[in-house]
Design a protein around this motif. Structure first.
Motif, PDB file in Angstrom:
ATOM      1  N   SER A 100       0.837  -1.203   0.000  1.00 53.73           N
ATOM      2  CA  SER A 100       0.000   0.000   0.000  1.00 53.73           C
ATOM      3  C   SER A 100       0.868   1.248   0.000  1.00 53.73           C
ATOM      4  CB  SER A 100      -0.936  -0.001   1.215  1.00 53.73           C
ATOM      5  OG  SER A 100      -1.854  -1.066   1.154  1.00 53.73           O
ATOM      6  N   ALA A 101       1.941   1.235   0.818  1.00 52.99           N
ATOM      7  CA  ALA A 101       2.873   2.367   0.828  1.00 52.99           C
ATOM      8  C   ALA A 101       3.570   2.519  -0.516  1.00 52.99           C
ATOM      9  CB  ALA A 101       3.902   2.175   1.944  1.00 52.99           C
ATOM     10  N   MET A 102       3.938   1.389  -1.143  1.00 50.42           N
ATOM     11  CA  MET A 102       4.562   1.455  -2.472  1.00 50.42           C
ATOM     12  C   MET A 102       3.614   2.059  -3.502  1.00 50.42           C
ATOM     13  SD  MET A 102       6.494  -2.217  -2.785  1.00 50.42           S
ATOM     14  CE  MET A 102       7.342  -2.924  -1.374  1.00 50.42           C
ATOM     15  N   GLU A 103       2.342   1.704  -3.418  1.00 47.99           N
ATOM     16  CA  GLU A 103       1.383   2.238  -4.393  1.00 47.99           C
ATOM     17  C   GLU A 103       1.266   3.750  -4.262  1.00 47.99           C
ATOM     18  OE1 GLU A 103      -2.922   1.273  -6.380  1.00 47.99           O
ATOM     19  OE2 GLU A 103      -1.852  -0.171  -5.155  1.00 47.99           O
ATOM     20  N   LEU A 104       1.264   4.247  -3.025  1.00 47.79           N
ATOM     21  CA  LEU A 104       1.238   5.690  -2.821  1.00 47.79           C
ATOM     22  C   LEU A 104       2.487   6.334  -3.414  1.00 47.79           C
ATOM     23  CD1 LEU A 104      -0.078   5.842   0.857  1.00 47.79           C
ATOM     24  CD2 LEU A 104      -1.306   6.547  -1.189  1.00 47.79           C
ATOM     25  N   GLY A 105       3.632   5.668  -3.268  1.00 44.77           N
ATOM     26  CA  GLY A 105       4.873   6.188  -3.831  1.00 44.77           C
ATOM     27  C   GLY A 105       4.841   6.257  -5.346  1.00 44.77           C
ATOM     28  N   PHE A 141      10.308   0.826  -3.727  1.00 40.25           N
ATOM     29  CA  PHE A 141      10.348  -0.522  -3.149  1.00 40.25           C
ATOM     30  C   PHE A 141      11.015  -0.510  -1.772  1.00 40.25           C
ATOM     31  CE2 PHE A 141      12.535  -4.613  -2.577  1.00 40.25           C
ATOM     32  CZ  PHE A 141      11.459  -5.482  -2.674  1.00 40.25           C
ATOM     33  N   VAL A 142      12.174   0.142  -1.681  1.00 39.63           N
ATOM     34  CA  VAL A 142      12.903   0.210  -0.407  1.00 39.63           C
ATOM     35  C   VAL A 142      12.091   0.973   0.630  1.00 39.63           C
ATOM     36  CG1 VAL A 142      14.978   1.125   0.710  1.00 39.63           C
ATOM     37  CG2 VAL A 142      15.160  -0.021  -1.506  1.00 39.63           C
ATOM     38  N   TRP A 143      11.395   2.027   0.197  1.00 44.02           N
ATOM     39  CA  TRP A 143      10.571   2.820   1.101  1.00 44.02           C
ATOM     40  C   TRP A 143       9.469   1.965   1.739  1.00 44.02           C
ATOM     41  CZ3 TRP A 143       9.910   6.795   4.071  1.00 44.02           C
ATOM     42  CH2 TRP A 143       8.634   7.310   4.345  1.00 44.02           C
ATOM     43  N   GLY A 144       8.755   1.197   0.923  1.00 43.67           N
ATOM     44  CA  GLY A 144       7.692   0.356   1.463  1.00 43.67           C
ATOM     45  C   GLY A 144       8.215  -0.730   2.380  1.00 43.67           C
ATOM     46  N   ILE A 145       9.310  -1.382   1.973  1.00 47.13           N
ATOM     47  CA  ILE A 145       9.894  -2.449   2.790  1.00 47.13           C
ATOM     48  C   ILE A 145      10.464  -1.890   4.096  1.00 47.13           C
ATOM     49  CG2 ILE A 145      11.716  -4.197   2.897  1.00 47.13           C
ATOM     50  CD1 ILE A 145       9.457  -4.951   1.023  1.00 47.13           C
ATOM     51  N   GLY A 146      11.204  -0.776   3.987  1.00 47.35           N
ATOM     52  CA  GLY A 146      11.826  -0.185   5.170  1.00 47.35           C
ATOM     53  C   GLY A 146      10.820   0.328   6.175  1.00 47.35           C
ATOM     54  N   GLY A 191       2.380   2.706  14.180  1.00 48.52           N
ATOM     55  CA  GLY A 191       1.443   2.514  13.082  1.00 48.52           C
ATOM     56  C   GLY A 191       0.758   3.815  12.686  1.00 48.52           C
ATOM     57  N   ILE A 192       0.305   4.590  13.689  1.00 45.15           N
ATOM     58  CA  ILE A 192      -0.341   5.869  13.422  1.00 45.15           C
ATOM     59  C   ILE A 192       0.630   6.834  12.753  1.00 45.15           C
ATOM     60  CG2 ILE A 192      -1.307   7.944  14.485  1.00 45.15           C
ATOM     61  CD1 ILE A 192      -3.334   5.814  14.472  1.00 45.15           C
ATOM     62  N   MET A 193       1.853   6.923  13.309  1.00 41.30           N
ATOM     63  CA  MET A 193       2.836   7.870  12.774  1.00 41.30           C
ATOM     64  C   MET A 193       3.253   7.503  11.355  1.00 41.30           C
ATOM     65  SD  MET A 193       5.280   8.547  16.104  1.00 41.30           S
ATOM     66  CE  MET A 193       6.434   9.488  15.110  1.00 41.30           C
ATOM     67  N   ALA A 194       3.496   6.215  11.108  1.00 43.48           N
ATOM     68  CA  ALA A 194       3.937   5.781   9.780  1.00 43.48           C
ATOM     69  C   ALA A 194       2.851   6.030   8.741  1.00 43.48           C
ATOM     70  CB  ALA A 194       4.311   4.299   9.813  1.00 43.48           C
ATOM     71  N   ALA A 195       1.612   5.629   9.056  1.00 43.25           N
ATOM     72  CA  ALA A 195       0.520   5.802   8.101  1.00 43.25           C
ATOM     73  C   ALA A 195       0.241   7.280   7.836  1.00 43.25           C
ATOM     74  CB  ALA A 195      -0.735   5.108   8.619  1.00 43.25           C
ATOM     75  N   THR A 196       0.237   8.076   8.910  1.00 42.69           N
ATOM     76  CA  THR A 196      -0.017   9.509   8.755  1.00 42.69           C
ATOM     77  C   THR A 196       1.084  10.177   7.948  1.00 42.69           C
ATOM     78  OG1 THR A 196      -1.190   9.550  10.870  1.00 42.69           O
ATOM     79  CG2 THR A 196      -0.468  11.665   9.978  1.00 42.69           C
ATOM     80  N   PHE A 197       2.337   9.806   8.228  1.00 41.92           N
ATOM     81  CA  PHE A 197       3.463  10.414   7.507  1.00 41.92           C
ATOM     82  C   PHE A 197       3.417  10.063   6.021  1.00 41.92           C
ATOM     83  CE2 PHE A 197       7.837  10.041   5.857  1.00 41.92           C
ATOM     84  CZ  PHE A 197       8.226  11.366   5.986  1.00 41.92           C
ATOM     85  N   VAL A 198       3.156   8.787   5.723  1.00 40.69           N
ATOM     86  CA  VAL A 198       3.128   8.358   4.322  1.00 40.69           C
ATOM     87  C   VAL A 198       2.000   9.049   3.573  1.00 40.69           C
ATOM     88  CG1 VAL A 198       2.691   6.403   2.801  1.00 40.69           C
ATOM     89  CG2 VAL A 198       4.231   6.144   4.730  1.00 40.69           C
ATOM     90  N   VAL A 199       0.801   8.991   4.125  1.00 39.82           N
ATOM     91  CA  VAL A 199      -0.362   9.556   3.433  1.00 39.82           C
ATOM     92  C   VAL A 199      -0.234  11.072   3.317  1.00 39.82           C
ATOM     93  CG1 VAL A 199      -2.854   9.893   3.545  1.00 39.82           C
ATOM     94  CG2 VAL A 199      -1.875   7.663   4.109  1.00 39.82           C
ATOM     95  N   ASP A 200       0.126  11.735   4.424  1.00 39.07           N
ATOM     96  CA  ASP A 200       0.189  13.194   4.410  1.00 39.07           C
ATOM     97  C   ASP A 200       1.301  13.708   3.504  1.00 39.07           C
ATOM     98  OD1 ASP A 200      -1.910  13.172   6.128  1.00 39.07           O
ATOM     99  OD2 ASP A 200      -0.798  13.828   7.894  1.00 39.07           O
TER     100      ASP A 200
END
Length: 299
Positions: A100-105, A141-146, A191-200
């Motif tokens: 999901s993070a990779m797709e946003l990227g 790819f590295v961003w989502g995995i990391g 989880g909150i911080m990672a999801a918020t940071f990625v989406v925002d």
């Protein structure tokens, strides 16, 4: 548990779910086939080359995201195969959130592609070379995995005392963490911080890109050029709206949507894994002339 309170309807729910999954597979493989066999892509001077590369990345991510979850969901609904090993559950959780993070990227990278194509066309071919696109793909790819590796390690070390029953159709992070009998606050905060940071962060950069694109388009003297520029971006904007709406609704209702019935939330969370991947190839197939004509010629 699949979808709690809708156990009696599991047998019938599986039909639209299975149909959507088949559409996802057909759509993604058709898109990849069309891109691989498009003659224009064999010429290094093709201005559409970066966009096609990003579409391939998006198709691969969607295939991995849906295939890591949907087959198990279908087995739960149709064959009552509710059990999953802890290791498999953690791997599924890792795949869901990392892809999901990779797709946003990739959606962010496509916004930059549109920005250079419309606002900086002189530098387009020099900026988005094959090497640069490969580096962008590797970075995504590295961003989502990391991002998900620390969270996965934190979940793996939690003590689980039972009952080992997940009130969900797949191993979503918070649904798994709630079963632990230890301190889950670090998992919750990360989880909150990672999801918020990625989406925002991704949404801010995408918004900036489109503000600059809109300003450049409105400054064009030719109406035909403006319409062509808007048409170039429309498919990407539609995909962003579909994906972000699904992600944000699923994420925030999981944590603060106590007023929403559980079975409604879980049903929508299941659809989040299917609807955006199903619509992506349809949207791009309708809006991109080369893909549409190639599909028509093939069939």
């Amino acid at each position: 548990m699949g979808i709690p309170r809708l156990e009696a309807a599991h047998f019938w729910i599986v039909f639209p779910f299975c149909a959507m999954y088949v559409v996802v597979l057909l759509g993604k493989f058709t898109l990849l086939f069309v891109i691989m066999t498009e003659p224009k892509l064999h010429h290094h001077i093709s201005l559409d080359l970066p966009m096609y590369y990003f579409l391939c990345m998006l198709a691969g991510i969607d295939l991995a995201l849906t295939t890591s979850t949907v087959p198990k969901i279908l087995r739960i609904f149709w064959f009552h195969s509710h059990e999953i090993g802890f290791e498999c559950c953690v791997v599924q959780m890792f795949f869901i959130h990392s892809f999901s993070a990779m797709e946003l990227g990739v959606l962010l990278a496509m916004a930059f592609d549109h920005y250079f194509a419309i606002c900086k066309p002189v530098y387009y071919t020099t900026m988005l070379t094959n090497a640069v696109i490969a580096k962008i793909g590797l970075a995504v790819f590295v961003w989502g995995i990391g991002l998900m590796t620390p969270l996965t390690c934190m979940v793996s070390r939690l003590p689980f005392c039972g009952p080992w029953v997940i009130s969900h159709s797949y191993c979503e992070h918070m649904a798994v963490v709630k079963l632990a009998c230890g301190d889950i606050m670090p998992n919750y905060v990360y989880g909150i911080m990672a999801a918020t940071f990625v989406v925002d962060s991704d949404s801010i950069f995408i918004a900036i890109s489109y503000i600059l694109i809109l300003r450049a388009v409105l400054s064009l003297s030719s109406r035909d050029a403006s319409l062509k520029s808007f048409n170039t971006c429309s498919s990407h904007v539609c995909v962003i709206l579909v994906f972000y709406t699904s992600v944000l609704f699923s994420f925030y209702t999981q944590r603060w949507g106590q007023s929403i019935p559980t079975h409604i939330h879980i049903l929508l969370a299941d659809l989040y894994l299917l609807v955006p991947p199903m619509l992506n190839p349809i949207i791009y197939g309708m809006k991109i002339k080369q893909i549409r004509s190639r599909v028509n010629n093939t069939w």
